[in-house]
Design an enzyme around this catalytic site. Structure first.
Site, PDB file in Angstrom:
ATOM      1  CB  THR A 139     -80.166  24.130  36.389  1.00 39.89           C
ATOM      2  OG1 THR A 139     -80.650  24.589  37.654  1.00 39.89           O
ATOM      3  CG2 THR A 139     -80.776  22.782  36.060  1.00 39.89           C
ATOM      4  CD  GLU A 140     -73.758  20.279  34.722  1.00 45.73           C
ATOM      5  OE1 GLU A 140     -73.946  19.075  34.435  1.00 45.73           O
ATOM      6  OE2 GLU A 140     -72.659  20.726  35.094  1.00 45.73           O
ATOM      7  CE1 TYR A 180     -65.255  27.571  37.538  1.00 45.85           C
ATOM      8  CE2 TYR A 180     -64.965  25.264  38.154  1.00 45.85           C
ATOM      9  CZ  TYR A 180     -65.797  26.343  37.909  1.00 45.85           C
ATOM     10  OH  TYR A 180     -67.145  26.208  38.042  1.00 45.85           O
ATOM     11  CD  GLU A 222     -66.324  23.422  25.757  1.00 47.07           C
ATOM     12  OE1 GLU A 222     -67.342  22.715  25.757  1.00 47.07           O
ATOM     13  OE2 GLU A 222     -65.656  23.638  26.768  1.00 47.07           O
ATOM     14  CG  HIS A 262     -67.321  20.495  29.726  1.00 50.03           C
ATOM     15  ND1 HIS A 262     -68.254  21.067  30.529  1.00 50.03           N
ATOM     16  CD2 HIS A 262     -67.365  21.196  28.573  1.00 50.03           C
ATOM     17  CE1 HIS A 262     -68.830  22.072  29.916  1.00 50.03           C
ATOM     18  NE2 HIS A 262     -68.313  22.167  28.718  1.00 50.03           N
TER      19      HIS A 262
END
Length: 303
Positions: A96-97, A158, A208, A246
C-alpha cells in the site's frame, strides 16, 4: 528467514484492485497464496483463493501462514498489519502507498516488540527468482542467479533487474524496501541478511535522493559487509532544494548537459552527498544503470 516455494502467503485486501491483480500474478508464479482477507466477502473465492472476513479465520482454516501481503486502503493498513501480527504472522509486506507516517511509527513499535519483519510501505515487495513472488515485481525481468538487488524505487529496481538479466547476471533476490520517510526493514538489515546468504555472491544497492539511508549503508558496508557491493544512486543531476517523486527523480538522473549546480552540493540527503559517502567508503558507484553489470563482474573477479 526463508522465502521458498513452500512459504505460505495471505493477501489482505485481496478484493482491492492492487490485491486482486497481484494475488493472481503471485499465484501464477507459483507462490502458495493460501488465503485472502476482505471483510464482508468471507466464504467466496477469488482466483481460486479462499477469501475470509478476518485473518484469524483464515489462519484457523488453512493453518500456518508465513507472510501477509497488505494491499488495503492506506488508512486501513495499520489495522490490517496489527491484525496479522495478532494472528501470529511475523513477516509483513506492505504494498500500500500513502500509509500515514504516525501509523507506521505505531506499527514499528509493535513489530519490534513481537520480532516481526516489516517490508514497506509503498514498496514492490520481494522476489526470489524461480521460487517465489511476494509483491509487484515484474517476474519476467528476473532470472535465478547470485546477485542480490536492494532498492527503494520499484520501477528503477525493475530496470536494473532487467539490465542484470540481459547481461547474464541472475539474481538471488530482489527487495524493494519502500521510499516513504518511515519504512520497516532498512538497507542495513537487508545488507546483513544478504551478507550471510550463501546464495548471494554480490549485492547491488539502488538509492535515490532524500533521507539518510544510503549514507548509513555506506558506513555499514565499509565496517561490516564482506560481500562485494555495487551502488547506483538516482537523482545526481536533480535541481537543488526541490522534492521529487519517483518519475521526476529518474528523469533528473539522466545527464542533459545542463548542470543545475546540484552535482557539487554536499547537503544531507542529496544524491551527490550519497555518492560521495559511498566513494569515501571505497564502494564502486555506477554513473548509470548500464554500468552496473561491468562493475559487478569486476567485483566478482576480484573476489
Amino acid at each position: 528467514m526463508s522465502f521458498t516455494p513452500k512459504t505460505t502467503v495471505l493477501v489482505q485486501g485481496i478484493a482491492e484492485p492492487l490485491g486482486s491483480t497481484h494475488a493472481a500474478l503471485m499465484k501464477d508464479y507459483g507462490t502458495r497464496v493460501v488465503a485472502g482477507v476482505s471483510p464482508g466477502l468471507g466464504g467466496q473465492t477469488l482466483h481460486d483463493i479462499p477469501v475470509f472476513d478476518l485473518v484469524e479465520q483464515a489462519r484457523h482454516q488453512v493453518g500456518t501462514i508465513d507472510i501477509a501481503t497488505i494491499c488495503v486502503h492506506p488508512y486501513q493498513a495499520l489495522d490490517a498489519a496489527l491484525e496479522a501480527i495478532a494472528a501470529g504472522i511475523r513477516q509483513l509486506i506492505i504494498l500500500t502507498e500513502g500509509m500515514p507516517p504516525l501509523d507506521m511509527v505505531r506499527l514499528l513499535r509493535k513489530a519490534e516488540y513481537t520480532e516481526t519483519l516489516v517490508v514497506g510501505p509503498s514498496c514492490p515487495g520481494i522476489i526470489v527468482p524461480g521460487k517465489i513472488l511476494l509483491g509487484t515485481h515484474p517476474a519476467e525481468f528476473y532470472t535465478p542467479g547470485s546477485v542480490g538487488l536492494l532498492g527503494r524505487s520499484g520501477t528503477l529496481t525493475y530496470e536494473i533487474a532487467l539490465t542484470l538479466t540481459k547481461a547474464g547476471l541472475g539474481q538471488s533476490i530482489g527487495v524493494g524496501i519502500g521510499s516513504d520517510a518511515i519504512v520497516g526493514s532498512s538497507f542495513l538489515q537487508w545488507l546483513q541478511i544478504l551478507d550471510e546468504d550463501e546464495n548471494t555472491d554480490a549485492i547491488v544497492l539502488v538509492g535515490e535522493t532524500g533521507g539518510e539511508g544510503e549514507e548509513a549503508a555506506a558506513d555499514y558496508i565499509r565496517e561490516a559487509i564482506d560481500t562485494p557491493v555495487v551502488v547506483y544512486v538516482a537523482g545526481r543531476y536533480a535541481p537543488k532544494h526541490r522534492l521529487f517523486g519517483h518519475t521526476e527523480i529518474l528523469l533528473a538522473s539522466r545527464p542533459n548537459g545542463r548542470s543545475t549546480g546540484s552535482a557539487t552540493t554536499t547537503s544531507t540527503g542529496t544524491a551527490q552527498r550519497k555518492v560521495e559517502a559511498f566513494i569515501q567508503a571505497k564502494i564502486p558507484v555506477a554513473d548509470r544503470p548500464s554500468e552496473i553489470p561491468r562493475l559487478i563482474k569486476k567485483a566478482l573477479g576480484k573476489r
